[in-house]
Design an enzyme around this catalytic site. Structure first.
Site, PDB file in Angstrom:
ATOM      1  N   GLU A 157      -2.004  67.078 138.276  1.00 41.73           N
ATOM      2  CA  GLU A 157      -0.762  67.857 138.370  1.00 41.73           C
ATOM      3  C   GLU A 157       0.359  66.884 138.686  1.00 41.73           C
ATOM      4  O   GLU A 157       0.209  66.011 139.546  1.00 41.73           O
ATOM      5  CB  GLU A 157      -0.900  68.901 139.483  1.00 41.73           C
ATOM      6  CG  GLU A 157       0.381  69.666 139.751  1.00 41.73           C
ATOM      7  CD  GLU A 157       0.216  70.722 140.856  1.00 41.73           C
ATOM      8  OE1 GLU A 157      -0.859  71.333 140.962  1.00 41.73           O
ATOM      9  OE2 GLU A 157       1.185  70.914 141.604  1.00 41.73           O
ATOM     10  N   GLU A 162      10.714  69.619 142.998  1.00 38.24           N
ATOM     11  CA  GLU A 162      10.151  70.604 143.917  1.00 38.24           C
ATOM     12  C   GLU A 162      10.807  70.475 145.287  1.00 38.24           C
ATOM     13  O   GLU A 162      11.121  69.382 145.742  1.00 38.24           O
ATOM     14  CB  GLU A 162       8.640  70.370 144.047  1.00 38.24           C
ATOM     15  CG  GLU A 162       7.915  71.480 144.761  1.00 38.24           C
ATOM     16  CD  GLU A 162       6.401  71.306 144.719  1.00 38.24           C
ATOM     17  OE1 GLU A 162       5.942  70.176 144.567  1.00 38.24           O
ATOM     18  OE2 GLU A 162       5.710  72.316 144.855  1.00 38.24           O
TER      19      GLU A 162
END
Ligand code: NAG
Length: 333
Positions: A157, A162
């Site tokens: 991932e 974020e």
């Protein structure tokens, strides 16, 4: 023990089916950068293979409607519901909006409608350019621009953008199976939060680097009309650059990107301590906004936000700024 094991298996299955949580609270310490290694090579040229932009933007994406694997207080809605509720649309200026419902009052502890989109196409390398005019932010809000492979964490991932709540800087994180770590002797401008990329439902911190620039995330990003996040993923590593709106390299705008001319990236994860090819493959691209849950919820009490995360979710006025405004996403190989 039996129950814990069964739960762990359940989470792994959920992760495999749904794509797993992105990074949570990582330990903070500074990296020493010695004899930096540089990722991008001058002799490489990149050809545009996919451009997600304008009236056809949504043709390349599916709307994820499962439960949030990160336990957020959201209902991810279908494309038709998102369109009728005004949560996903392309504007006449060709920019795409992905929004959290900012009209409905929900019960304290209830879920608010949001969207999570996943690219139909998958990638095992490339140069990805994401141009955003704005990103969601605010109390309880947890947006992410990321990609994920099969059988989490085996396919890896990559969290490019974020953050949570009133955060001011972007966090960039990798999650992998065992055997991958961050080599801090690589040249990058961010500061290291954690070096262990191996992740599991029990420890999902990942190896993470925080941007030092407060126009890389949230309010600061939006105040300057956003900018570009570029990430280069090849067998030598994964590097992420952030360019504020006023400093986007001309080669990016001209769609002839040349990463070797961009200077040191904000984050770089070199193959010297992580075999990129075996840890990252068949990634779907994802843009989503969740609320509270494993990171924004867990960090809420120390975020400077009022009351509780559940109370924040209940009030629609908290989500006026919870919008992605996407100019385009381009993929080069
Ligand atoms: C939007 O995209 C279409 C198709 O590419 C183009 O014809 C049109 O000029 C664009 N509109 C704006 C405002 O850029």
């Amino acid at each position: 023990m039996q129950i814990l094991t069964a739960l762990s298996v359940l989470f792994l299955i959920q992760g495999a089916l749904a794509g797993h949580p992105h990074g949570t609270h990582a330990r903070r310490h500074r990296s020493r950068q010695i004899t930096p290694k540089v990722h991008a090579r001058a002799d490489q040229t990149y050809k545009l293979v996919d451009l997600y932009q304008g009236q056809s933007f949504f043709d390349g994406w599916d709307f994820f409607t499962g439960g949030d694997p990160t336990h957020g207080l959201v209902d991810f809605v279908s494309q038709s519901e998102a369109q009728s509720a005004g949560l996903a649309y392309v504007q006449s200026d060709n920019t795409t909006v992905l929004a959290v419902d900012d009209k409905s009052t929900v019960a304290v502890g209830g879920n608010r409608k949001s969207v999570r989109i996943t690219s139909k196409k998958t990638y095992s390398n490339g140069l990805f350019i994401a141009d955003f005019y704005s990103m969601p932010h605010g109390c309880g809000v947890w947006p992410a621009w990321w990609s994920t492979g099969p059988n989490w964490p085996n396919g890896g991932e990559i969290d490019v953008v974020e953050g949570v709540n009133l955060g001011q800087t972007n966090q960039m994180t990798l999650h992998t199976a065992d055997g991958c770590s961050l080599d801090t002797a690589t040249a990058f401008t961010g500061h290291t939060l954690g070096t262990t990329c191996a992740s599991s439902p029990a420890d999902n911190s990942g190896c993470a680097i925080e941007d030092t620039n407060d126009n890389s995330y949230g309010h600061g990003f939006n105040m300057i009309a956003g900018g570009v996040f570029a990430h280069l993923w090849d067998d030598n590593g994964i590097s992420i650059w952030h360019f504020p709106r006023g400093s986007i390299p001309a080669d990016i705008t001209a769609k002839t990107p040349n990463p070797s001319s961009w200077g040191h990236p904000a984050a770089s994860f070199a193959s010297s301590s992580c075999d990129i090819k075996s840890h990252f493959y068949d990634h779907s691209l994802v843009i989503d906004t969740t609320l509270c849950g494993d990171w924004a919820g867990a960090a809420y009490a120390s975020s400077g936000c009022p009351a509780t995360c559940e109370e924040a979710v209940a009030d629609p006025t908290n989500f006026k700024n919870a919008k992605w405004n996407v100019n385009y996403i381009a993929v080069y190989q």
